[in-house]
Design a protein around this motif. Sequence first.
Motif, PDB file in Angstrom:
ATOM      1  N   ASP A  56     -14.274  46.497  34.860  1.00 49.21           N
ATOM      2  CA  ASP A  56     -12.924  46.367  34.311  1.00 49.21           C
ATOM      3  C   ASP A  56     -12.969  45.926  32.852  1.00 49.21           C
ATOM      4  O   ASP A  56     -12.166  46.377  32.024  1.00 49.21           O
TER       5      ASP A  56
ATOM      6  N   GLN B 219     -17.429  44.856  39.731  1.00 49.67           N
ATOM      7  CA  GLN B 219     -16.113  45.389  39.409  1.00 49.67           C
ATOM      8  C   GLN B 219     -15.495  44.669  38.216  1.00 49.67           C
ATOM      9  O   GLN B 219     -14.822  45.279  37.383  1.00 49.67           O
TER      10      GLN B 219
ATOM     11  N   ASP C 256     -13.823  48.923  30.782  1.00 51.96           N
ATOM     12  CA  ASP C 256     -12.639  49.776  30.639  1.00 51.96           C
ATOM     13  C   ASP C 256     -11.778  49.263  29.491  1.00 51.96           C
ATOM     14  O   ASP C 256     -11.273  50.044  28.673  1.00 51.96           O
TER      15      ASP C 256
END
Length: 349
Positions: A186, A182, A189
């Motif tokens: 992130d 994760q 992103d």
Amino acid sequence: MSTFVCAHDNDFSAIAAGGIMGITIKEIAELCGVSQGTVDRALNHRPGISEKTKKKILAVASERNYRPDPVARSLARGRTMTIGVVLFDLYNRSFSQLMNAIEMSSREAGYYVHLMLTNKDPDNEKKCIEHLIHRKVDGIILFPINEGPEFDQYLRMLNIPIVTICNKVSDHWRYVGIDDRQAMKDAMDYVCRKGYERFIYVCPPLAYKGRTNIFTQEERFAGCLQGLRDNGITEQPIVIDTPAYVEALSGIDFRSAPKTAVVCSCDIYALEVMNHLKERGLRIPEDVGVIGFDNIDVLKYVAPRLTTVEYAVEQFGERAVRDIVGQIETGGSEHIPLLPYRIIAGSSI
């Protein structure tokens, strides 16, 4: 790995005057007119003794330079008061920070640390573990290189408390880490929002997939791919998984290519990449963007400031020690949640 403190001449004189071990429990008992068991209760702050007697015993112990015998205490407790640590190496600065936190936390808990380095060799890892078992350490903090059911069963047969850190072996073992998948998603992103169109992923450990335990690195790579998909990037990243990653970069054109980001699975790779790009006369981030992972402490000396993923590496060490001591002393330990992380926005992306 032990910590030694040097004494000044005056300190040595005081020790010589009082004797290395000072007064014994038996001698304190005779001076105070109580049993050795009463002295033991007072020195270890256990119940079953009046406050007046306790104060008297502690005063005599202090005046006569009483010092606990660590060997005797270990025998009494049935423990050696040592923790083994099996680590890859200390080349990565984050490992050095982590090891420092483990040593300090262990010492605060009354334990000494035996450090063994595997140099990422699966056979050497087992030799290191067996050496620690022969040294009768009370527990092991393990950065595993081996993986699979056979290694999992091998660890179970040792019948010793173990905490795994950075790489998982199985759900049977307590694990200290973050959600690496994760965290990298992130990070992707964040990079994609900056308008990058081409991506290069630098992760030399991926070359060892299927041969050694690279759980953390596999999770980060999976997070990278997921992040690209979720942001509508259909073109696969260029993956550089060789130890000669700088040489591999030298053949890639950045000037006439689409806006490119080099995503590194560790800061140590990112720093080498930045040096290489600067030597080629490329500007960061105007010509090429770079992002790392770990937020090692030397980044404060680097320009431009590297964008990276930060987690509290010292907290890794503290949590691992707290858990292993809990297993050693009570047979159980508190739940270890995955630790937090955050994106550190530098000026390299």
